[in-house]
Scaffold this motif. Structure first.
Motif, PDB file in Angstrom:
ATOM      1  N   ILE A  15      51.427  53.813  34.012  1.00 37.11           N
ATOM      2  CA  ILE A  15      51.568  53.607  32.562  1.00 37.11           C
ATOM      3  C   ILE A  15      51.080  54.797  31.743  1.00 37.11           C
ATOM      4  N   PRO A  16      49.989  55.407  31.847  1.00 38.60           N
ATOM      5  CA  PRO A  16      48.723  55.020  32.470  1.00 38.60           C
ATOM      6  C   PRO A  16      47.865  54.194  31.500  1.00 38.60           C
ATOM      7  N   LEU A  17      47.116  53.276  32.068  1.00 37.43           N
ATOM      8  CA  LEU A  17      46.160  52.491  31.301  1.00 37.43           C
ATOM      9  C   LEU A  17      44.762  52.921  31.701  1.00 37.43           C
ATOM     10  N   SER A  18      43.896  53.034  30.727  1.00 36.66           N
ATOM     11  CA  SER A  18      42.498  53.351  31.032  1.00 36.66           C
ATOM     12  C   SER A  18      41.614  52.342  30.305  1.00 36.66           C
ATOM     13  N   PHE A  19      40.440  52.127  30.863  1.00 39.17           N
ATOM     14  CA  PHE A  19      39.550  51.096  30.346  1.00 39.17           C
ATOM     15  C   PHE A  19      38.130  51.634  30.244  1.00 39.17           C
ATOM     16  N   ILE A  20      37.370  51.087  29.310  1.00 39.72           N
ATOM     17  CA  ILE A  20      35.957  51.416  29.155  1.00 39.72           C
ATOM     18  C   ILE A  20      35.164  50.736  30.278  1.00 39.72           C
ATOM     19  N   LYS A  21      35.461  49.450  30.502  1.00 46.83           N
ATOM     20  CA  LYS A  21      34.869  48.686  31.605  1.00 46.83           C
ATOM     21  C   LYS A  21      35.987  48.330  32.572  1.00 46.83           C
ATOM     22  N   LYS A  22      35.636  48.193  33.837  1.00 48.23           N
ATOM     23  CA  LYS A  22      36.651  47.890  34.843  1.00 48.23           C
ATOM     24  C   LYS A  22      37.337  46.561  34.532  1.00 48.23           C
ATOM     25  N   PRO A  23      38.668  46.549  34.538  1.00 47.49           N
ATOM     26  CA  PRO A  23      39.358  45.276  34.357  1.00 47.49           C
ATOM     27  C   PRO A  23      39.177  44.395  35.591  1.00 47.49           C
ATOM     28  N   ILE A  24      39.297  43.097  35.382  1.00 43.45           N
ATOM     29  CA  ILE A  24      39.131  42.137  36.478  1.00 43.45           C
ATOM     30  C   ILE A  24      40.490  41.531  36.802  1.00 43.45           C
ATOM     31  N   ILE A  25      40.879  41.644  38.062  1.00 47.76           N
ATOM     32  CA  ILE A  25      42.126  41.042  38.531  1.00 47.76           C
ATOM     33  C   ILE A  25      41.924  39.532  38.641  1.00 47.76           C
ATOM     34  N   ILE A  26      42.852  38.792  38.038  1.00 49.56           N
ATOM     35  CA  ILE A  26      42.821  37.329  38.086  1.00 49.56           C
ATOM     36  C   ILE A  26      44.207  36.840  38.512  1.00 49.56           C
ATOM     37  N   GLY A  27      44.421  35.550  38.516  1.00 49.54           N
ATOM     38  CA  GLY A  27      45.750  34.989  38.731  1.00 49.54           C
ATOM     39  C   GLY A  27      46.263  35.170  40.147  1.00 49.54           C
ATOM     40  N   GLY A  28      47.590  35.299  40.226  1.00 50.11           N
ATOM     41  CA  GLY A  28      48.263  35.375  41.518  1.00 50.11           C
ATOM     42  C   GLY A  28      47.825  36.548  42.370  1.00 50.11           C
ATOM     43  N   MET A  29      47.552  37.685  41.735  1.00 49.68           N
ATOM     44  CA  MET A  29      47.082  38.849  42.509  1.00 49.68           C
ATOM     45  C   MET A  29      45.735  38.554  43.160  1.00 49.68           C
ATOM     46  N   ALA A  30      44.876  37.815  42.468  1.00 48.12           N
ATOM     47  CA  ALA A  30      43.591  37.430  43.070  1.00 48.12           C
ATOM     48  C   ALA A  30      43.829  36.456  44.223  1.00 48.12           C
ATOM     49  N   ASP A  44      47.855  40.036  36.369  1.00 49.27           N
ATOM     50  CA  ASP A  44      46.980  39.493  35.334  1.00 49.27           C
ATOM     51  C   ASP A  44      45.607  40.129  35.421  1.00 49.27           C
ATOM     52  N   LEU A  45      45.130  40.573  34.273  1.00 49.53           N
ATOM     53  CA  LEU A  45      43.799  41.171  34.176  1.00 49.53           C
ATOM     54  C   LEU A  45      43.057  40.517  33.024  1.00 49.53           C
ATOM     55  N   ILE A  46      41.748  40.492  33.122  1.00 54.48           N
ATOM     56  CA  ILE A  46      40.912  40.153  31.975  1.00 54.48           C
ATOM     57  C   ILE A  46      40.075  41.385  31.673  1.00 54.48           C
ATOM     58  N   ILE A  47      39.924  41.676  30.377  1.00 49.95           N
ATOM     59  CA  ILE A  47      39.256  42.909  29.953  1.00 49.95           C
ATOM     60  C   ILE A  47      38.123  42.613  28.981  1.00 49.95           C
ATOM     61  N   SER A  48      37.287  43.607  28.802  1.00 48.52           N
ATOM     62  CA  SER A  48      36.151  43.488  27.891  1.00 48.52           C
ATOM     63  C   SER A  48      36.614  43.497  26.431  1.00 48.52           C
ATOM     64  N   GLN A  49      35.739  43.087  25.577  1.00 46.59           N
ATOM     65  CA  GLN A  49      35.988  43.086  24.130  1.00 46.59           C
ATOM     66  C   GLN A  49      36.340  44.492  23.637  1.00 46.59           C
TER      67      GLN A  49
END
Length: 153
Positions: A15-30, A44-49
């Motif tokens: 893409i590239p996507l970059s994050f301040i905190k590591k994203p968390i893999i959730i959902g089907g990939m988990a 699916d990812l969950i990210i910090s505020q």
């Protein structure tokens, strides 16, 4: 390295996507990461505020709302600020560190599936998770002793 992590990292770099905190893999990939079933096409990812606010500025037209949970659809990613309005810090507990990303803990993944069990797909996931727990956490010493006492079982 787990194939899920390889695939997620590759997609993040495209893409590239970059994050301040590591994203968390959730959902089907988990689910796939833990060997319970194959995932779908999305990641699916969950990210910090802080990451949510940064993505809000960069991708204002990609926002999505799902039952009050705010997120983004960016290529094959569904990136969430919260799940059931519970944020990143809840899902961070016991997450597995895989370098650039984290994977939601098996216990938090179970919690997510319980919250969505009205949906048939997630009911099936609960059965898969029950089998996962049995395979990985049953008392093997007891089972071995039981088989010696009751060899026909």
């Amino acid at each position: 390295m787990n194939q899920v992590i390889i695939d997620v990292n590759k997609s993040l770099n495209e893409i590239p996507l970059s994050f301040i905190k590591k994203p968390i893999i959730i959902g089907g990939m988990a689910m796939e990461y833990y060997g319970m079933r194959k995932s779908g096409r999305d990641i699916d990812l969950i990210i910090s505020q802080d990451d949510y606010h940064a993505l809000s500025e960069k991708y204002p037209d990609n926002k999505k709302d799902l039952y009050g949970d705010s997120g983004f659809i960016i290529n094959k990613f569904e990136i969430w600020r919260s799940i059931a309005l519970i944020d990143y810090n809840f899902f961070l507990k016991d997450a597995v560190d895989e370098g650039n990303v984290l994977v939601v803990s098996i216990d938090r993944l179970l919690w997510m599936r319980v919250c969505a069990m009205e949906v048939e797909k997630y009911k099936k996931d609960l059965d898969l998770m029950k089998e996962y727990y049995y395979r990985h956490f049953r008392n093997q010493c007891y089972l071995q002793e039981y088989r010696l006492i009751n060899p026909t079982n």
